[in-house]
Design a protein around this motif. Structure first.
Motif, PDB file in Angstrom:
ATOM      1  N   ARG A  63       0.838  -1.206   0.000  1.00 16.24           N
ATOM      2  CA  ARG A  63       0.000   0.000   0.000  1.00 16.24           C
ATOM      3  C   ARG A  63       0.872   1.255   0.000  1.00 16.24           C
ATOM      4  N   ARG A  64       1.914   1.265   0.826  1.00  9.65           N
ATOM      5  CA  ARG A  64       2.836   2.417   0.858  1.00  9.65           C
ATOM      6  C   ARG A  64       3.542   2.559  -0.483  1.00  9.65           C
ATOM      7  N   ALA A  65       3.918   1.423  -1.088  1.00  9.17           N
ATOM      8  CA  ALA A  65       4.565   1.460  -2.405  1.00  9.17           C
ATOM      9  C   ALA A  65       3.602   2.038  -3.438  1.00  9.17           C
ATOM     10  N   ALA A  66       2.347   1.634  -3.379  1.00  3.89           N
ATOM     11  CA  ALA A  66       1.349   2.157  -4.311  1.00  3.89           C
ATOM     12  C   ALA A  66       1.188   3.661  -4.126  1.00  3.89           C
ATOM     13  N   ASP A  67       1.153   4.109  -2.874  1.00  6.21           N
ATOM     14  CA  ASP A  67       1.078   5.542  -2.604  1.00  6.21           C
ATOM     15  C   ASP A  67       2.305   6.257  -3.168  1.00  6.21           C
ATOM     16  N   GLN A  68       3.453   5.644  -3.035  1.00  4.36           N
ATOM     17  CA  GLN A  68       4.694   6.252  -3.511  1.00  4.36           C
ATOM     18  C   GLN A  68       4.702   6.358  -5.033  1.00  4.36           C
ATOM     19  N   ILE A  69       4.112   5.389  -5.709  1.00  6.47           N
ATOM     20  CA  ILE A  69       4.017   5.460  -7.167  1.00  6.47           C
ATOM     21  C   ILE A  69       3.146   6.650  -7.574  1.00  6.47           C
ATOM     22  N   VAL A  70       2.077   6.899  -6.844  1.00  5.82           N
ATOM     23  CA  VAL A  70       1.239   8.063  -7.121  1.00  5.82           C
ATOM     24  C   VAL A  70       2.065   9.343  -6.959  1.00  5.82           C
ATOM     25  N   VAL A  71       2.871   9.400  -5.900  1.00  8.60           N
ATOM     26  CA  VAL A  71       3.724  10.563  -5.656  1.00  8.60           C
ATOM     27  C   VAL A  71       4.751  10.702  -6.783  1.00  8.60           C
ATOM     28  N   LEU A  72       5.350   9.598  -7.182  1.00  9.51           N
ATOM     29  CA  LEU A  72       6.342   9.636  -8.261  1.00  9.51           C
ATOM     30  C   LEU A  72       5.714  10.118  -9.564  1.00  9.51           C
ATOM     31  N   ARG A  73       4.547   9.622  -9.875  1.00  7.38           N
ATOM     32  CA  ARG A  73       3.871  10.051 -11.101  1.00  7.38           C
ATOM     33  C   ARG A  73       3.525  11.533 -11.049  1.00  7.38           C
ATOM     34  N   ALA A  74       3.098  12.027  -9.881  1.00  6.87           N
ATOM     35  CA  ALA A  74       2.803  13.452  -9.729  1.00  6.87           C
ATOM     36  C   ALA A  74       4.082  14.276  -9.901  1.00  6.87           C
ATOM     37  N   PHE A  75       5.186  13.787  -9.345  1.00  3.30           N
ATOM     38  CA  PHE A  75       6.470  14.474  -9.512  1.00  3.30           C
ATOM     39  C   PHE A  75       6.845  14.541 -10.988  1.00  3.30           C
ATOM     40  N   LEU A  76       6.718  13.426 -11.683  1.00  2.00           N
ATOM     41  CA  LEU A  76       7.087  13.385 -13.099  1.00  2.00           C
ATOM     42  C   LEU A  76       6.155  14.237 -13.959  1.00  2.00           C
ATOM     43  N   ALA A  77       4.924  14.414 -13.525  1.00  2.00           N
ATOM     44  CA  ALA A  77       4.019  15.302 -14.250  1.00  2.00           C
ATOM     45  C   ALA A  77       4.500  16.753 -14.146  1.00  2.00           C
ATOM     46  N   LYS A  78       5.095  17.103 -13.004  1.00  2.00           N
ATOM     47  CA  LYS A  78       5.631  18.454 -12.800  1.00  2.00           C
ATOM     48  C   LYS A  78       7.010  18.623 -13.437  1.00  2.00           C
ATOM     49  N   PHE A  79       7.789  17.551 -13.470  1.00  2.00           N
ATOM     50  CA  PHE A  79       9.166  17.598 -13.964  1.00  2.00           C
ATOM     51  C   PHE A  79       9.388  16.468 -14.979  1.00  2.00           C
ATOM     52  N   PRO A  80       8.696  16.513 -16.126  1.00  2.00           N
ATOM     53  CA  PRO A  80       8.784  15.407 -17.085  1.00  2.00           C
ATOM     54  C   PRO A  80      10.194  15.169 -17.612  1.00  2.00           C
ATOM     55  N   GLU A  81      11.023  16.187 -17.612  1.00  2.00           N
ATOM     56  CA  GLU A  81      12.385  16.033 -18.124  1.00  2.00           C
ATOM     57  C   GLU A  81      13.261  15.145 -17.237  1.00  2.00           C
ATOM     58  N   PHE A  82      12.765  14.779 -16.051  1.00  2.00           N
ATOM     59  CA  PHE A  82      13.539  13.931 -15.153  1.00  2.00           C
ATOM     60  C   PHE A  82      13.067  12.487 -15.141  1.00  2.00           C
ATOM     61  N   GLY A  83      12.216  12.136 -16.108  1.00  2.00           N
ATOM     62  CA  GLY A  83      11.845  10.741 -16.331  1.00  2.00           C
ATOM     63  C   GLY A  83      12.723  10.188 -17.445  1.00  2.00           C
ATOM     64  N   PRO A  84      12.657   8.887 -17.685  1.00  2.00           N
ATOM     65  CA  PRO A  84      13.418   8.298 -18.789  1.00  2.00           C
ATOM     66  C   PRO A  84      13.016   8.947 -20.112  1.00  2.00           C
ATOM     67  N   ALA A  85      13.965   9.090 -21.019  1.00  2.00           N
ATOM     68  CA  ALA A  85      13.718   9.798 -22.284  1.00  2.00           C
ATOM     69  C   ALA A  85      12.610   9.166 -23.109  1.00  2.00           C
ATOM     70  N   ASP A  86      12.423   7.846 -23.012  1.00  3.27           N
ATOM     71  CA  ASP A  86      11.417   7.184 -23.836  1.00  3.27           C
ATOM     72  C   ASP A  86      10.097   6.977 -23.085  1.00  3.27           C
ATOM     73  N   HIS A  87       9.928   7.589 -21.947  1.00  2.00           N
ATOM     74  CA  HIS A  87       8.721   7.399 -21.145  1.00  2.00           C
ATOM     75  C   HIS A  87       7.689   8.462 -21.482  1.00  2.00           C
ATOM     76  N   VAL A  88       6.434   8.145 -21.271  1.00  2.00           N
ATOM     77  CA  VAL A  88       5.322   9.030 -21.589  1.00  2.00           C
ATOM     78  C   VAL A  88       5.471  10.395 -20.905  1.00  2.00           C
ATOM     79  N   TYR A  89       6.052  10.445 -19.698  1.00  2.00           N
ATOM     80  CA  TYR A  89       6.195  11.707 -18.997  1.00  2.00           C
ATOM     81  C   TYR A  89       7.220  12.619 -19.654  1.00  2.00           C
ATOM     82  N   SER A  90       8.066  12.061 -20.492  1.00  5.46           N
ATOM     83  CA  SER A  90       9.112  12.845 -21.127  1.00  5.46           C
ATOM     84  C   SER A  90       8.708  13.374 -22.502  1.00  5.46           C
ATOM     85  N   ARG A  91       7.501  13.074 -22.915  1.00  8.48           N
ATOM     86  CA  ARG A  91       7.041  13.508 -24.245  1.00  8.48           C
ATOM     87  C   ARG A  91       6.362  14.849 -24.176  1.00  8.48           C
TER      88      ARG A  91
END
Length: 91
Positions: A63-91
């Motif tokens: 459950r904590r891991a699932a919550d952390q994934i939500v946090v990570l996705r929110a972070f990547l939505a704000k900072f897409p350039e810090f995700g992997p280059a081929d990931h949806v958040y980087s497009r």
């Protein structure tokens, strides 16, 4: 590097989708606490989030891991350039 984490690399398979987790004010508060570390740079903040995610997974805290994934996705939505280059958040 982060291919074992559903938020990175390829999209999650059906057995990796975390159900029952909806973004909430709690997730916003968790993200805000990580963003206090931005003086270290966004890449460091991303690494802090991922390290905590790895720790939760190692401890079997799904459950904590699932919550952390939500946090990570929110972070990547704000900072897409810090995700992997081929990931949806980087497009």
């Amino acid at each position: 590097m982060f291919a074992h984490i559903p938020a990175f690399g390829r999209g999650p398979t059906s057995n990796e989708i975390m159900t029952g987790v909806t973004p909430s004010a709690r997730h916003d508060a968790l993200l805000a606490s990580y963003l206090l570390g931005l003086r270290h740079g966004p890449a460091a903040v991303r690494d802090f989030i991922v390290a905590d995610l790895d720790g939760f997974l190692d401890l079997g805290l799904k459950r904590r891991a699932a919550d952390q994934i939500v946090v990570l996705r929110a972070f990547l939505a704000k900072f897409p350039e810090f995700g992997p280059a081929d990931h949806v958040y980087s497009r």
